[in-house]
Structures are given as structure tokens and as C-alpha cells.
Motif scaffolding. Structure first.
Motif, PDB file in Angstrom:
ATOM      1  N   VAL A 184       3.358  -6.992 -11.173  1.00 44.82           N
ATOM      2  CA  VAL A 184       4.692  -6.413 -11.308  1.00 44.82           C
ATOM      3  C   VAL A 184       5.292  -6.824 -12.641  1.00 44.82           C
ATOM      4  O   VAL A 184       4.794  -7.725 -13.317  1.00 44.82           O
ATOM      5  CB  VAL A 184       5.613  -6.882 -10.156  1.00 44.82           C
ATOM      6  CG1 VAL A 184       5.066  -6.440  -8.804  1.00 44.82           C
ATOM      7  CG2 VAL A 184       5.806  -8.404 -10.190  1.00 44.82           C
ATOM      8  N   ARG A 185       6.379  -6.140 -12.995  1.00 47.37           N
ATOM      9  CA  ARG A 185       7.172  -6.543 -14.153  1.00 47.37           C
ATOM     10  C   ARG A 185       8.644  -6.503 -13.754  1.00 47.37           C
ATOM     11  O   ARG A 185       9.014  -5.875 -12.746  1.00 47.37           O
ATOM     12  CB  ARG A 185       6.911  -5.612 -15.340  1.00 47.37           C
ATOM     13  CG  ARG A 185       7.269  -4.168 -15.092  1.00 47.37           C
ATOM     14  CD  ARG A 185       7.362  -3.383 -16.420  1.00 47.37           C
ATOM     15  NE  ARG A 185       6.087  -3.384 -17.127  1.00 47.37           N
ATOM     16  CZ  ARG A 185       5.222  -2.369 -17.108  1.00 47.37           C
ATOM     17  NH1 ARG A 185       5.483  -1.287 -16.372  1.00 47.37           N
ATOM     18  NH2 ARG A 185       4.104  -2.425 -17.789  1.00 47.37           N
ATOM     19  N   ASP A 214      14.105   0.517  -4.781  1.00 49.13           N
ATOM     20  CA  ASP A 214      13.693   1.620  -3.921  1.00 49.13           C
ATOM     21  C   ASP A 214      13.429   1.138  -2.498  1.00 49.13           C
ATOM     22  O   ASP A 214      13.501   1.912  -1.546  1.00 49.13           O
ATOM     23  CB  ASP A 214      12.414   2.280  -4.468  1.00 49.13           C
ATOM     24  CG  ASP A 214      12.635   2.845  -5.873  1.00 49.13           C
ATOM     25  OD1 ASP A 214      13.627   3.567  -6.055  1.00 49.13           O
ATOM     26  OD2 ASP A 214      11.828   2.542  -6.763  1.00 49.13           O
ATOM     27  N   SER A 215      13.089  -0.155  -2.353  1.00 53.17           N
ATOM     28  CA  SER A 215      12.794  -0.700  -1.032  1.00 53.17           C
ATOM     29  C   SER A 215      12.845  -2.220  -1.077  1.00 53.17           C
ATOM     30  O   SER A 215      12.932  -2.832  -2.143  1.00 53.17           O
ATOM     31  CB  SER A 215      11.407  -0.237  -0.554  1.00 53.17           C
ATOM     32  OG  SER A 215      10.413  -0.677  -1.460  1.00 53.17           O
ATOM     33  N   SER A 236       0.811  -1.221   0.000  1.00 51.58           N
ATOM     34  CA  SER A 236       0.000   0.000   0.000  1.00 51.58           C
ATOM     35  C   SER A 236       0.842   1.268   0.000  1.00 51.58           C
ATOM     36  O   SER A 236       0.351   2.340  -0.366  1.00 51.58           O
ATOM     37  CB  SER A 236      -0.939   0.001   1.215  1.00 51.58           C
ATOM     38  OG  SER A 236      -0.194   0.042   2.418  1.00 51.58           O
ATOM     39  N   LYS A 237       2.104   1.163   0.388  1.00 50.33           N
ATOM     40  CA  LYS A 237       2.963   2.345   0.430  1.00 50.33           C
ATOM     41  C   LYS A 237       3.709   2.577  -0.885  1.00 50.33           C
ATOM     42  O   LYS A 237       4.415   3.574  -1.033  1.00 50.33           O
ATOM     43  CB  LYS A 237       3.982   2.205   1.571  1.00 50.33           C
ATOM     44  CG  LYS A 237       3.340   2.167   2.955  1.00 50.33           C
ATOM     45  CD  LYS A 237       4.369   1.875   4.031  1.00 50.33           C
ATOM     46  CE  LYS A 237       3.707   1.742   5.397  1.00 50.33           C
ATOM     47  NZ  LYS A 237       4.655   1.348   6.452  1.00 50.33           N
ATOM     48  N   LEU A 238       3.576   1.654  -1.830  1.00 49.14           N
ATOM     49  CA  LEU A 238       4.294   1.772  -3.096  1.00 49.14           C
ATOM     50  C   LEU A 238       3.477   2.549  -4.119  1.00 49.14           C
ATOM     51  O   LEU A 238       2.248   2.485  -4.142  1.00 49.14           O
ATOM     52  CB  LEU A 238       4.608   0.388  -3.659  1.00 49.14           C
ATOM     53  CG  LEU A 238       5.536  -0.516  -2.852  1.00 49.14           C
ATOM     54  CD1 LEU A 238       5.683  -1.863  -3.553  1.00 49.14           C
ATOM     55  CD2 LEU A 238       6.902   0.129  -2.641  1.00 49.14           C
ATOM     56  N   ASN A 239       4.180   3.253  -4.970  1.00 46.06           N
ATOM     57  CA  ASN A 239       3.568   3.918  -6.119  1.00 46.06           C
ATOM     58  C   ASN A 239       3.891   3.115  -7.378  1.00 46.06           C
ATOM     59  O   ASN A 239       4.891   2.377  -7.403  1.00 46.06           O
ATOM     60  CB  ASN A 239       4.108   5.343  -6.264  1.00 46.06           C
ATOM     61  CG  ASN A 239       3.721   6.220  -5.098  1.00 46.06           C
ATOM     62  OD1 ASN A 239       2.572   6.218  -4.669  1.00 46.06           O
ATOM     63  ND2 ASN A 239       4.684   6.960  -4.569  1.00 46.06           N
ATOM     64  N   LEU A 264      14.467  -8.252  -9.027  1.00 42.13           N
ATOM     65  CA  LEU A 264      14.127  -6.833  -8.949  1.00 42.13           C
ATOM     66  C   LEU A 264      12.907  -6.613  -9.836  1.00 42.13           C
ATOM     67  O   LEU A 264      12.934  -6.881 -11.040  1.00 42.13           O
ATOM     68  CB  LEU A 264      15.289  -5.962  -9.431  1.00 42.13           C
ATOM     69  CG  LEU A 264      15.051  -4.459  -9.343  1.00 42.13           C
ATOM     70  CD1 LEU A 264      14.860  -4.011  -7.902  1.00 42.13           C
ATOM     71  CD2 LEU A 264      16.212  -3.690  -9.985  1.00 42.13           C
ATOM     72  N   VAL A 265      11.824  -6.152  -9.226  1.00 43.62           N
ATOM     73  CA  VAL A 265      10.587  -5.941  -9.959  1.00 43.62           C
ATOM     74  C   VAL A 265      10.076  -4.534  -9.675  1.00 43.62           C
ATOM     75  O   VAL A 265      10.485  -3.883  -8.718  1.00 43.62           O
ATOM     76  CB  VAL A 265       9.499  -6.976  -9.564  1.00 43.62           C
ATOM     77  CG1 VAL A 265       9.941  -8.379  -9.932  1.00 43.62           C
ATOM     78  CG2 VAL A 265       9.182  -6.885  -8.075  1.00 43.62           C
ATOM     79  N   SER A 266       9.184  -4.071 -10.545  1.00 42.60           N
ATOM     80  CA  SER A 266       8.545  -2.779 -10.322  1.00 42.60           C
ATOM     81  C   SER A 266       7.032  -2.968 -10.316  1.00 42.60           C
ATOM     82  O   SER A 266       6.492  -3.812 -11.042  1.00 42.60           O
ATOM     83  CB  SER A 266       8.949  -1.773 -11.408  1.00 42.60           C
ATOM     84  OG  SER A 266       8.493  -2.204 -12.671  1.00 42.60           O
ATOM     85  N   LEU A 267       6.363  -2.187  -9.508  1.00 40.37           N
ATOM     86  CA  LEU A 267       4.913  -2.305  -9.379  1.00 40.37           C
ATOM     87  C   LEU A 267       4.229  -1.696 -10.604  1.00 40.37           C
ATOM     88  O   LEU A 267       4.551  -0.577 -11.018  1.00 40.37           O
ATOM     89  CB  LEU A 267       4.445  -1.594  -8.107  1.00 40.37           C
ATOM     90  CG  LEU A 267       2.939  -1.642  -7.833  1.00 40.37           C
ATOM     91  CD1 LEU A 267       2.490  -3.066  -7.542  1.00 40.37           C
ATOM     92  CD2 LEU A 267       2.585  -0.718  -6.674  1.00 40.37           C
ATOM     93  N   VAL A 268       3.296  -2.438 -11.165  1.00 41.70           N
ATOM     94  CA  VAL A 268       2.506  -1.940 -12.288  1.00 41.70           C
ATOM     95  C   VAL A 268       1.164  -1.421 -11.778  1.00 41.70           C
ATOM     96  O   VAL A 268       0.808  -0.264 -11.965  1.00 41.70           O
ATOM     97  CB  VAL A 268       2.287  -3.041 -13.354  1.00 41.70           C
ATOM     98  CG1 VAL A 268       1.448  -2.498 -14.512  1.00 41.70           C
ATOM     99  CG2 VAL A 268       3.631  -3.550 -13.872  1.00 41.70           C
ATOM    100  N   LEU A 269       0.408  -2.283 -11.126  1.00 42.50           N
ATOM    101  CA  LEU A 269      -0.879  -1.880 -10.558  1.00 42.50           C
ATOM    102  C   LEU A 269      -1.317  -2.883  -9.525  1.00 42.50           C
ATOM    103  O   LEU A 269      -0.802  -4.009  -9.462  1.00 42.50           O
ATOM    104  CB  LEU A 269      -1.950  -1.739 -11.639  1.00 42.50           C
ATOM    105  CG  LEU A 269      -2.522  -3.050 -12.219  1.00 42.50           C
ATOM    106  CD1 LEU A 269      -3.991  -2.891 -12.511  1.00 42.50           C
ATOM    107  CD2 LEU A 269      -1.770  -3.431 -13.492  1.00 42.50           C
TER     108      LEU A 269
END
Length: 875
Positions: free
Chosen positions: A590-591, A598-599, A563-566, A577-582
């Protein structure tokens, strides 16, 4: 598992867990054991004679694979054949599983000596129920238990039933249970809600509880105790056996497992108490004389990688899942060529990922696995020849448990390498070694009649056919935790499940159980479904699945983190290492990403306090250091740190408590060192701040660790006067705790767990889980309503009691205050921060400074203190 004998056993033959054979035949035995997922190697062993005596059959079987039973295993088999129950206590990797498993097999062989009548197409009815603490262990346990069955050719059907089992298998088991069923406490409770299974459960001969030391003293253990009382009601001659390792209070463990009215004799069988153990410390090349915590020890990565180069297979244990993710990445950065040869393992990873890792350890394709307590139990990897522990294990028993993951077979030596995340942790390892040598292992204190678990169990029994008032009360009182349950407490629980108690009577949703013709039962289908879907006592922050936008599932992360991620925020998860999509439908998509994270996800429950046994040994090690006695590599490596501490302040003896007063730019600091563990120090810091503030009007800021705590105030406090006026007095402890720590707010948070277990709030159904904020708001509402309109609500009382004992460790605080009262207080006033106080100072700075700035600032402070330490000036 068994003692080796000289014989023609293949040198690379794995343990029984990896074997899968073809059964008895006059011409001999053919064994198959996996070398890799893609091929199977076969080895032919000496023929086993077709003997009629069950004991000789088993002995011949063991001899054919080059092993010989231990004496304690034979004792367990005889006790089982005599109709006794018992608890088997033996070191990890010394044959506990076969000690408890061969008893039921031998009994069946006695009853069925004619092999010509064995028909695998008509397996015997349910005979054995095997309870495992983790559903992730069920598959491995099934492999372990199946091997002797296959080799002896027994026509038994062996299956598992856990949350991971297929729906088709569960449906089949509802019609006919297998001969042996491996299950968890939650799945067992769920089975009790199905009345159609009661007749089959009534025919069960024995129930075996694996890893009892992990369940004991927890609400899952209480859930198991209650389920056992029902099984004994259904099967009055039921044998109950437990398997345990690394436990300090065996009598209490036996009592809690067997209940207050056991049937027949109860045996405590001691196996191998001390396994050969080789402990080594990875000493930093440059020892910090002013160490600090929080950097999770990654500067030791090069030395760890070098040590891993020298072994074939290793487990690298960390204390938190976040630390696991970071260490895995750091090791890959140090050795890029290890990609695909090392892996990570923790409870939030998807089941398929965990199984892939476990198979890689078995077949030798993985060099190392970085893991948490998810590999502490049960899963046997004989290929592992080294265990590494990153950071203090905080307890001697945990150290032994993890060390036993290597050399996991009788006669083999367990090897462990300890990697400190800061220099002072080396004292904890030295203390743990002394505790192990003396046999001072941690006890698992039991819980006293938690009513939330009882309320859940009452609904379970009401769904599974119903009950009468007195009959179920008598049954419940045979559970050790509820032996002192009063009639009034029992009636309160019944009122709670029937109409929600005195404050919720007007709300039909809380009328779960009905009283019809003196029988309490559940008739509403909706209530049955909701209860079955939410049965159990496991509590965690609401979790979200982490899934590739196009691809498979990686695992679960706690909702509070997601919930704290954008969108586009990068984080480490499952070693990637992944990044949040939605975020959609409680799934975080994620992708794959590149760059720096970042965290790192943070999971609840990562803080393990120092045990009371290890705390006592730690104080003794410091006493030895104060006398100049440095025994072992760990203590000798800290000689310069001890010398500075002694020169600038003091090294306290075990009957002394050190207080350092230091004037700082921001005020006056008091560093107090009881060496009692973090949780005790959190309570003591708040307690002392409250008591001193009643004597002097001031405010305090504080920080604590396992060794002590610091109080800082804008004015100088006359601590000698405060001590004389009773700030360390153990009297009036509970009311002062409630006044000093806002324990009411803590009780409100604890109440959320109790409300969930008792059935006041429902997390929802799979795929429709309610958010943690929604559950928190609901539980807060109930808490406030009960406080205002039902102040005598027993669940409120339980929440306060759990805060005192589980969160604040009130009993340990009481003992600590009494010890401090009897100790000599040493007050020093060093001009600079000492090696013992430096970690506390850093923890205090952490509140105001970002992690990057903090590291730089700490480095500068260390350099200044190092120069001062090398200066000939005296303090």
C-alpha cells in the motif's frame, strides 16, 4: 498488587512492573523506574536489613517500597510452600500476579538461605513454567516477574518463548531451559515435540497458568489441559496454579485446570471479590426514541472528546477492530491537535506498533488509546485513570474486566464511562450493573473431548519420543475434558493418525504415526516439520501482511477483505488512510492516500452475543420499567422511549413474551422479543419460520438482534393458532434445526476448522501460506468423502455438535423455548413501528439498501415516527 501502607514512598512511584533494581545489599535498596523511553529516574529507599527468614525478607522488601501483602496473597504463599496446587480468583488489578509468583520465590529462599552462595552466572535449572494466553503479553509479564527477582537479587534466569521470540533464543533454550520460562499453549506444545527437553521439564517444580478464564472453554484451553497432563507425567509432584478473574463457575474452572486426578490438595483462594468501581454513562444530548444500530455511535464523538479532555490517560474500548479504526479517525477529526497523542491498538497491528502504543501508555506520552480486547488482559498501565466502553460489552464479566484496566492497583478506584451506540444499550448497561451487584458473572462452559485437539496432541507426543497405547490413554483421561473418553474413541483417534482412518488408508500423506515395537512414533522428518509449523488451535481467516511499498509493515488484514479490493482502492488501516498498490507473495503493498476511505477492513469474530446472565437481568429491568420503576440515570433517560412503547404496544415483564404484529407495505411482520441474545434469536427465527411454514405455505424474510427477531411473510399468519399447535415446543429441536437452517452446510464450514486442527489440511509454511479458498476446497472435499464413504467418522459428528452448541447455542435455545412455554404471550397490533421493533426493521432494510441510502431512509422514518409520538392521537 499490594496493599499500600503509610511510609516514605515517592508519590509518583509506579507499580512493580515498572521497577528494575540492583538487589539486596546491606546499605539499602536503589530503585530505578522509567519515566520515559529516553531517561531513567532513580529513587533511594530505606535500607532493607539482611535478614535470614525468607518470609521476613519478603516482608521487608514490601515494606521498603511502601506496600503490605494482602491476606489472600499470604494464603497462596503458604499453600504453595505446603506443596499444594490451586486457583487464585480475584478482581482485576488486586495483586493476583504477586499472589501466585511469590510462592516459588519463597520456596527457593527457604532452600537457599545463604546469599553468599547465590551465583548469577550459574542460575538454577528450570523451576517454573508460566503460561500466558497471548504472546503479546509475554513481554509485559516478563517485566512484572523480573522486578521482584532483581530487587531480591535472586540469580534466576527469566526468559520468554513465544512465536515472537528470536530463533537464536529458541535454539539456546533447547539446550538449557531458563529457571523461569514464560510461554503460550502453542509454544508449550511445540516444546513437547523435542524429546531432549523432557528431562529438564521433568525437573520443573510448578506451572502457572495466567488468565485461565480466557483459556477455559476454548480449544486453546483444551490444548493447555493436554499439555499439563504430559508435564505431570514428566514431573509427578508438579504444582499447578491458575490465575483468574471475573468468572462465574469457579469449581468447574478449578476442575478443568487441575484434571480429574490432581496430586495433593487443590486450593481455591478468593482474593478481592469487589473492587471499587465507578460507572458513568455518557447520555446523548438528544435521546432517540426510535434508536437503531449500525452507525457505531460516532455521533457521540464530541461528548467522548470532551470527557477525554478532562483526564490524563484513557483506554477507549470498542467491540470490533473495524470500529476501532473508525473511532480513532473520528476522534482525530474532532481534535486534530491530538495527532501523536492518541493511538489505536488491536490484534492485527504489527508487533512493533503495539509495543510503541503500550510504551506510550506507560510513560504518559499518550492521552488515549482506542483499542479492542487486545488490551483486555495482563498489560498493566497504572497511569490510566479512565476506561471508556463504546457500545454494550454484552456481558457483566467483560465490563468488569475492562473497567479494571483503570486504577490497576489495590485500593484504587476503577472508573469506566459507557458510551451507547444506540439508546437501548443503556438498558443493557443498567442490567450489567445489577448483575455485577448481585455477583451474577458469566460462566465459561467447558468443551467435551474435542477429538481434533486430541489427534493433534497424539502426533505431538509421538514426535516427542513416542508412547504406548494404554499409557497415553491413562494420561489423557486425567485431562478433565477427556475423563469420559472411551476405548473405542481412543482407538479411532489412533487409527486416524496412523493411516487416516477407514477412508484415507490408501493415501501415504495421512500415515503420520507409525507403530514400531508397541510404540507409536513419528519417524518422517517431513511430518515432524509440517506438524511443528502448524501446531495450535487458533483459527482465523487466512491473513495477508499489509506493508508500505517503500517502508515498514502495518499489520495483517484478512484475505477475504483484501481480495475484494481493486488497485487504488482506499481503506483505513492502523489509523492511516492507505490505497492498495498490488498484492504479491501474500503481501498487500500500500501507499499513503488522501481523501475519503472506500472501505474499512472487516475482521471475523466481531459479533458478541448477549450473555445469558445479562439477558436475564435485561428482562428484569424491562419488568421494572413496565411497573414505572426507573432506577438510575440510564433508565430514567429512557422514560420517553418506555412511555411510547407502553402506549403503542406493551413493555413485557420477565415472565412475558411480547409479539407485535404490524401490517407493512411489503407484507405482514411479526416482531418477537424473547431478549435472549443474537445467536439464540437467529436459531429461533429460522426454527419458527420452518415450523410455521409446515402449517401455512408461505415464505419468510427475517432479521434479528440481541433483543428479538422479525419474521415477514406475504400472508397474515394466525400466530395464536401456530402457538397452540406447538411452534414454541422445545421437543424435536435438533432435527428441526437441521431442517430449518441448512445445518449440514454450517457443519461443512465448521469442519474446515476441525480438519485444520486435526492435521487433515495444512495452511502451509511461513511465506508460503495457502489461500483460504484452497483450504476451504480441500476441507469440503474431505467432508464430502467422509459423508459418502465414512459416515461414522467422529470428526463429522464433532462438526455437527460444534455447530449446535457453539454457533447455534442449542442449549440456550432449548432453555429459551422452555421459558417461553411457561410465559404469558402478549400479542399486540400497533399501527406503527414501536421503539423496540424499529431497530429490527432497520436491520431488515439493510439487506436491500446501500448504507448511504439506508441512513437517509432511516432518518426520514425516525422523523415520521417522532411526529406520531408527539401527536395526541392514541394507538
Amino acid at each position: 498488587m499490594l496493599a499500600r501502607t503509610r511510609g516514605a514512598m515517592p508519590t509518583r512511584l509506579n507499580n512493580l512492573e515498572t521497577l528494575c533494581g540492583v538487589g539486596l545489599n546491606p546499605g539499602g535498596f536503589s530503585y530505578a523506574f522509567k519515566q520515559s523511553p529516553s531517561r531513567t529516574k532513580r529513587a533511594t529507599c530505606t535500607a532493607m536489613p539482611n535478614v535470614t527468614s525468607p518470609s521476613k525478607t519478603v516482608d521487608a522488601f514490601f515494606a521498603s517500597i511502601g506496600w503490605k501483602p494482602f491476606r489472600f496473597q499470604r494464603s497462596a504463599w503458604r499453600a504453595y510452600l505446603d506443596g499444594h496446587s490451586g486457583l487464585i480468583h480475584s478482581a482485576t488489578g488486586t495483586g493476583k500476579t504477586l499472589a501466585v509468583w511469590m510462592g516459588p520465590i519463597l520456596k527457593w529462599l527457604h532452600e537457599n538461605p545463604d546469599q553468599s552462595k547465590w551465583n548469577p552466572k550459574r542460575p538454577p535449572a528450570a523451576r517454573v513454567l508460566w503460561i500466558t494466553p497471548l504472546r503479546a503479553l509475554a513481554g509485559d509479564t516478563e517485566n512484572s516477574l523480573r522486578a521482584p527477582l532483581d530487587h531480591l537479587g535472586l540469580p534466576w534466569r527469566l526468559e520468554s518463548r513465544t512465536g515472537d521470540s528470536k530463533a537464536s533464543a529458541k535454539a539456546r533454550q533447547l539446550k538449557r531451559l531458563p529457571t523461569v520460562l514464560i510461554t503460550t499453549p502453542e509454544s508449550l506444545s511445540l516444546m513437547l515435540t523435542h524429546e531432549r527437553l523432557h528431562e529438564q521439564l521433568g525437573g520443573i517444580e510448578s506451572v502457572i497458568v495466567d488468565e485461565w478464564h480466557e483459556l477455559m472453554g476454548t480449544k486453546r484451553g483444551i490444548q493447555t489441559e493436554l499439555a499439563l497432563t504430559r508435564l505431570r507425567k514428566l514431573s509427578p509432584q508438579l504444582r499447578t496454579w491458575g490465575v483468574s478473574a471475573t468468572l462465574g463457575n469457579l469449581d468447574e474452572a478449578r476442575q478443568s485446570l487441575m484434571g480429574s486426578h490432581p496430586v495433593g490438595e487443590v486450593r481455591l483462594i478468593e482474593g478481592v471479590k469487589k473492587k471499587r468501581l465507578k460507572l458513568q454513562s455518557v447520555i446523548p444530548e438528544k435521546m432517540d426514541r426510535f434508536p437503531w444500530t449500525g452507525h457505531i455511535g460516532t455521533k457521540m464523538v464530541p461528548q467522548v472528546a470532551e470527557l477525554l479532555d478532562s483526564v490524563t490517560s484513557a483506554l477507549v474500548f470498542t467491540n470490533t477492530r473495524s470500529q476501532t479504526e473508525i473511532w480513532y479517525q473520528q476522534l482525530l477529526k474532532q481534535r486534530p491537535q491530538w495527532a501523536g497523542k492518541i493511538a489505536l491498538h488491536h490484534g492485527s497491528l504489527d508487533t512493533s506498533v503495539r509495543r510503541w502504543v503500550e510504551n506510550g501508555l506507560r510513560d504518559g506520552s499518550l492521552r488515549a488509546v482506542v483499542c479492542t480486547s487486545s488490551l483486555d488482559l495482563g498489560v498493566d498501565f497504572t497511569a490510566v485513570d479512565l476506561v471508556m466502553q463504546i457500545g454494550s460489552p454484552k456481558g457483566a464479566a467483560r465490563l468488569l474486566q475492562r473497567a479494571g484496566r483503570s486504577g490497576h492497583q489495590p485500593g484504587a478506584e476503577s472508573r469506566m464511562a459507557f458510551v451507547p451506540t444506540n439508546a437501548i444499550e443503556l438498558i443493557e448497561l443498567a442490567a450489567a450493573q445489577d448483575a455485577i451487584q448481585k455477583g451474577h458473572l458469566e460462566a465459561r462452559p467447558t468443551l467435551d473431548k474435542p477429538l481434533d485437539v486430541l489427534a493433534q496432541h497424539v502426533v505431538t507426543i509421538a514426535i516427542g519420543g513416542g508412547f504406548r497405547w494404554q499409557e497415553l490413554l491413562d494420561e489423557v483421561r486425567t485431562a478433565w475434558a477427556y475423563r469420559s473418553l472411551s476405548d473405542s474413541e481412543w482407538q479411532w483417534v489412533l487409527d486416524f493418525v496412523v493411516h487416516g482412518g477407514s477412508s484415507l488408508t490408501a493415501y501415504p500423506d495421512f500415515h503420520r504415526v507409525e507403530l514400531i515395537d508397541d510404540v507409536y512414533q513419528v519417524t518422517q522428518r517431513r511430518t515432524m516439520t509440517a506438524h511443528r509449523m502448524n501446531i495450535g488451535t487458533i483459527m482465523s481467516d487466512a491473513s495477508m501482511r499489509v506493508k508500505y511499498l517503500k517502508g515498514g509493515t502495518l499489520g495483517t488484514a484478512e484475505e477475504s477483505f483484501i481480495s475484494k479490493l481493486n488497485p487504488d482502492d482506499k481503506f483505513l488501516f492502523a489509523g492511516r488512510l492507505v490505497s492498495l498498490v498490488l498484492v504479491k507473495d501474500n503481501i498487500a503493498y500500500v501507499r499513503k492516500a488522501k481523501g475519503s476511505p472506500d472501505s474499512v477492513p472487516r475482521w471475523m469474530g466481531g459479533r458478541m452475543p448477549l450473555s445469558s446472565e445479562l439477558s436475564a437481568e435485561l428482562r428484569l429491568k424491562l419488568e421494572q420499567a413496565s411497573e414505572g420503576k426507573l432506577v438510575g440515570r440510564e433508565m430514567k433517560s429512557l422514560s420517553e422511549l418506555f412511555e411510547i412503547q407502553r402506549r403503542w404496544s406493551a413493555l413485557p415483564r420477565s415472565d412475558e413474551v411480547l409479539i407485535e404484529r404490524i401490517k407493512a407495505r411489503g407484507g405482514y411482520q411479526m416482531f418477537i422479543f424473547p431478549f435472549e441474545g443474537r445467536l439464540v434469536h437467529e436459531g429461533l427465527a429460522a426454527l419458527l419460520a420452518f415450523r410455521i411454514s409446515r402449517l401455512h405455505k408461505t415464505t419468510f424474510t427475517m432479521a434479528c438482534n440481541d433483543h428479538g427477531f422479525v419474521l415477514q411473510s406475504p400472508i397474515q399468519i394466525d400466530i395464536r393458532d401456530a402457538i397452540a399447535k406447538g411452534v414454541f415446543e422445545p421437543d424435536n429441536l435438533e432435527p428441526d434445526i437441521f431442517s430449518s437452517m441448512n445445518a449440514t452446510e454450517m457443519a461443512k464450514r465448521q469442519f474446515r476448522q476441525i480438519a485444520r486442527v486435526a492435521g487433515l489440511i495444512q495452511p502451509g509454511f511461513p511465506g508460503q501460506r495457502k489461500s483460504s479458498s484452497h483450504l476451504q476446497a480441500s476441507s469440503n472435499l474431505f467432508f464430502d468423502v467422509f459423508c459418502q464413504y465414512d459416515p461414522g467418522n467422529l470428526l463429522l459428528e464433532q462438526s455437527r455438535r460444534e455447530v449446535m452448541e457453539l454457533q447455534l447455542e442449542k442449549s440456550r435455545m432449548q432453555d429459551a423455548l422452555q421459558r417461553i412455554q411457561q410465559s404469558t404471550i402478549i400479542i399486540t397490533e400497533p399501527k406503527k413501528v414501536t421503539p423496540l421493533s424499529f431497530p429490527l426493521l432497520v436491520d431488515k432494510l439493510r439487506e436491500r439498501v446501500s448504507s448511504e441510502t439506508l441512513a437517509d431512509r432511516v432518518r426520514r422514518m425516525q422523523e415520521q415516527l417522532e411526529k406520531a409520538a408527539d401527536s395526541p392521537a392514541r394507538f
